[in-house]
Enzyme design. Structure first.
Site, mmCIF file in Angstrom:
data_model
loop_
_atom_site.group_PDB
_atom_site.id
_atom_site.type_symbol
_atom_site.label_atom_id
_atom_site.label_comp_id
_atom_site.label_asym_id
_atom_site.label_seq_id
_atom_site.Cartn_x
_atom_site.Cartn_y
_atom_site.Cartn_z
ATOM 1 N N ASP A 1 0.874 -1.178 0.000
ATOM 2 C CA ASP A 1 0.000 0.000 0.000
ATOM 3 C C ASP A 1 0.912 1.230 0.000
ATOM 4 O O ASP A 1 1.171 1.820 1.045
ATOM 5 C CB ASP A 1 -0.870 -0.063 1.267
ATOM 6 C CG ASP A 1 -1.826 1.115 1.372
ATOM 7 O OD1 ASP A 1 -2.091 1.778 0.354
ATOM 8 O OD2 ASP A 1 -2.308 1.360 2.500
HETATM 9 C C1 SPV Z 1 -6.784 1.690 4.387
HETATM 10 O O1 SPV Z 1 -7.572 0.819 4.785
HETATM 11 O O2 SPV Z 1 -6.212 1.630 3.291
HETATM 12 C C2 SPV Z 1 -6.505 2.855 5.233
HETATM 13 C C3 SPV Z 1 -6.603 2.743 6.681
HETATM 14 O O3 SPV Z 1 -6.113 3.871 4.688
HETATM 15 S S1 SPV Z 1 -4.998 2.408 7.275
HETATM 16 O O4 SPV Z 1 -4.580 1.135 6.722
HETATM 17 O O5 SPV Z 1 -5.102 2.368 8.713
HETATM 18 O O6 SPV Z 1 -4.111 3.480 6.843
HETATM 19 MG MG MG Z 2 -5.406 3.623 2.813
#
Ligand code: SPV
Ligand code: MG
Length: 294
Positions: A59
Site C-alpha cells: 500500500d
Molecule cells: C486503508 O484501509 O487503506 C486505510 C486505513 O487507509 S490504514 O490502513 O489504517 O491506513
Molecule cells: Mg489507505
C-alpha cells in the site's frame, strides 16, 4: 432520486444522525456485498485492501487512480449502502486531487477520503518506516479547496484525513490541520492515530471546536467499541482491514490442510459450500429470469 444521490444522502444523514456510522473496509465486490448483507452502514474501499488482495503489492501509491476507481465502482455496484473510497493522497499533486474528485463523483461514488501524506505514501500502520513527512498544511488545504470547487453536486462527500499523529507531529499540528482542512471545505475529518491508549485522540477531542463529523480507524486501538468511540466524539468508525485479514487467514489454513491431506474433502467441513456461493451471487434468480422472459 438516483442511486448516487440516494447513497450520498444516506451518508450525509448518517453524519448528522444520532447513531454512529459503522463502515467496513472491503477489498472486493463480495466483501462489500457481505458487509451490506450483514447490516453495516457503509463500505470503506480500503487502499490497503485493494493493493493487497487485488494486486498483491504494498500500500504505497502503486495502485493507480483508475485501478482504485474501478475497484470502488465494482464494490459500489454490489451494495445498497454508501461507499467511501480511500483515495490515498489523491494519487499525486494538486491537479490529481481535482481529477480524483471529478472521476469519483461522476462514477457515482458517495464520498472519498484524501490524506496529507506525500506521494509516494506508506501505509500508516507500517512501523518500519521512520521517515514520515506530510504535505505542508497550506498546500493540502489548497488541494482540498480545489477539490471541493471541482464538485458538480453539493452532496458528494469529501473527507480530509489528518496524519499528524501517525507522523509524530503531535496533537497541536493535528488540530491546526483539521481546522485548516475544514475551512478549505472538507465535509468530515478523519483523524488517524496508532496510539493504543487513545491519549492523543482524547487530547485532540478536548480541543476540537466541532463543525464537522469526525472519523476514526481503530485498527491500533481495537478495544474500543463503536459506541465508545461515538461517545468520545466520533460519528464514523471504519473497521478497515478485518475482512482482508480474515480472508488471508482462512485461505492460508485451507492451503496448509490441502497441502498435507491432498484431497478436497479435507477442507469441506471448514469452507463455504458451493451452493452457498451460488446463492451469494443470486444464481437461481438469474436462471429463473432467463426462463421467464419469452
Ligand atoms: C486503508 O484501509 O487503506 C486505510 C486505513 O487507509 S490504514 O490502513 O489504517 O491506513
Ligand atoms: Mg489507505
Amino acid at each position: 432520486m438516483n442511486r448516487a444521490t440516494r447513497k450520498r444522502k444516506m451518508l450525509r444523514d448518517g453524519f448528522s444522525g444520532s447513531k454512529p456510522i459503522t463502515a467496513i473496509g472491503a477489498h472486493d465486490a463480495m466483501s462489500a456485498q457481505m458487509s451490506d448483507t450483514a447490516g453495516f452502514d457503509a463500505i470503506w474501499v480500503s487502499g490497503f485492501g485493494v493493493s493487497t488482495m487485488t494486486y498483491a503489492i504494498p500500500d504505497a501509491n502503486l495502485v493507480t487512480m483508475s485501478e482504485a476507481l474501478a475497484a470502488a465502482v465494482r464494490m459500489d455496484a454490489a451494495v445498497n449502502i454508501p461507499v467511501v473510497a480511500d483515495c490515498d493522497n489523491g494519487f499525486g499533486g494538486f491537479a490529481n486531487v481535482i481529477r480524483t474528485v471529478q472521476e469519483y463523483e461522476r462514477a457515482g461514488i458517495a464520498g472519498i477520503c484524501i490524506e496529507d501524506n506525500h506521494f509516494p505514501k506508506r501505509n500508516s500502520l507500517y512501523l518500519g518506516d521512520s521517515k514520515r513527512e506530510l504535505i505542508p498544511m497550506e498546500e493540502q488545504a489548497r488541494r482540498i479547496k480545489a477539490g471541493k470547487n471541482a464538485q458538480e453536486s453539493d452532496d458528494f462527500v469529501f473527507i480530509a484525513r489528518v496524519e499528524s499523529l501517525i507522523a509524530g507531529h503531535g496533537v497541536e499540528d493535528a488540530l491546526k490541520r483539521a481546522n485548516a482542512y475544514l475551512e478549505a471545505g472538507a465535509d468530515a475529518i478523519l483523524i488517524h492515530s496508532k496510539d493504543k491508549t487513545l491519549k492523543q485522540i482524547e487530547a485532540f477531542l478536548a480541543e476540537w471546536p466541532g463543525g464537522a463529523p469526525l472519523v476514526a480507524v481503530p485498527t491500533l486501538f481495537p478495544d474500543f467499541t463503536v459506541e465508545q468511540l461515538h461517545d468520545k466524539g466520533f460519528q464514523m468508525v471504519i473497521l478497515a482491514n478485518q475482512l482482508m485479514r480474515a480472508s488471508v487467514k482462512a485461505m492460508e489454513e485451507t492451503l496448509v490442510t490441502l497441502k498435507a491431506e491432498r484431497k478436497a474433502a479435507a477442507v469441506d467441513g471448514s469452507i463455504a459450500p458451493v451452493n452457498y456461493i451460488f446463492d451469494l451471487v443470486k444464481t437461481k434468480e438469474l436462471i429463473a429470469l432467463e426462463d421467464q422472459i419469452k
